[in-house]
Design an enzyme around this catalytic site. Structure first.
Site, PDB file in Angstrom:
ATOM      1  CG  HIS A 233      67.441  -6.780  97.872  1.00  0.00           C
ATOM      2  ND1 HIS A 233      66.400  -7.002  96.992  1.00  0.00           N
ATOM      3  CD2 HIS A 233      66.882  -6.153  98.946  1.00  0.00           C
ATOM      4  CE1 HIS A 233      65.281  -6.526  97.505  1.00  0.00           C
ATOM      5  NE2 HIS A 233      65.537  -6.010  98.708  1.00  0.00           N
TER       6      HIS A 233
ATOM      7  CD  GLU B 276      61.297  -6.670  99.000  1.00  0.00           C
ATOM      8  OE1 GLU B 276      62.482  -6.454  99.319  1.00  0.00           O
ATOM      9  OE2 GLU B 276      60.660  -5.939  98.218  1.00  0.00           O
TER      10      GLU B 276
END
Lengths: 134, 134
Positions: free
Chosen positions: B7, B130
């Site tokens: 994402h 991340e």
């Protein structure tokens, strides 16, 4: 209206070092540099299994990436690009809803040889959005 | 090492308005808000055909998103998340190559219920990365 995320673009202060970092440290598939004089950038695409990362480096003195790097010397995420089926229909629909299209409002040919437009970041949560017709 | 782009996360100053904009103006598939107290955020996922956009809004007074929005009141792209097969192996390999892992260095459980780690943006062209174990 929006389809796939075509790519996330990252402005980088050292294109060779960034490409090497994605290749070796992050173990990704990294392409060759491409000059895009119409956009004032040299780009390298990183191919992930589902999308791409576009590394951006200024080309020429009036590159839009140069001022971005002046403000963000370490680099940073510059824009994200969504695919659309019909860029003129998408533009007209967005404008009708009050969104601002950057520049002349006419699509330019982008780094993939496809028509692209950019939307005003202030209208989209501070994010610069590129639309690309597929 | 890195796999899919899981994402792109966008910090937004008004979660309801941002979700509505993605739903109606951009015509995307928008999920329901989820509170993530361990991360100090409320999130909404937008499902694109090949990846997701994560809208982030502060939850609680010491939310890491609050200071980001103080600096970027319109919002902005906050991080991007790459999938890895083995987060501890990825962490050890990255640390061996000099990359800094944020926090304690031990994975936390992220918004998808999977272990996640964050890498220092100064080591990666000003981008907060991340890693999520799939």
């Amino acid at each position: 209206m929006i389809g796939r995320l075509n790519h996330v673009a990252i402005a980088v202060p050292d294109l060779t070092a960034a490409a090497e970092q994605y290749r070796t440290t992050l173990g990704a598939k990294v392409g060759a540099p491409q000059d895009e004089p119409d956009h004032g950038v040299t780009v390298i695409f990183i191919e992930l299994p589902n999308t791409k990362i576009e590394l951006l480096y200024p080309m020429g003195d009036d590159s839009p990436i140069k001022s971005f790097l002046d403000k963000n010397p370490s680099g940073g995420i510059h824009h994200m690009c969504f695919e659309v089926d019909d860029i003129l229909a998408a533009r007209d629909q967005l404008k009708a809803q009050g969104a601002r299209v950057l520049g002349s409002g006419e699509p330019k040919i982008g780094a993939h040889g496809k028509p692209v437009l950019f939307l005003h970041p202030k209208d989209f949560n501070g994010t610069l959005i590129e639309l690309e017709q597929i």
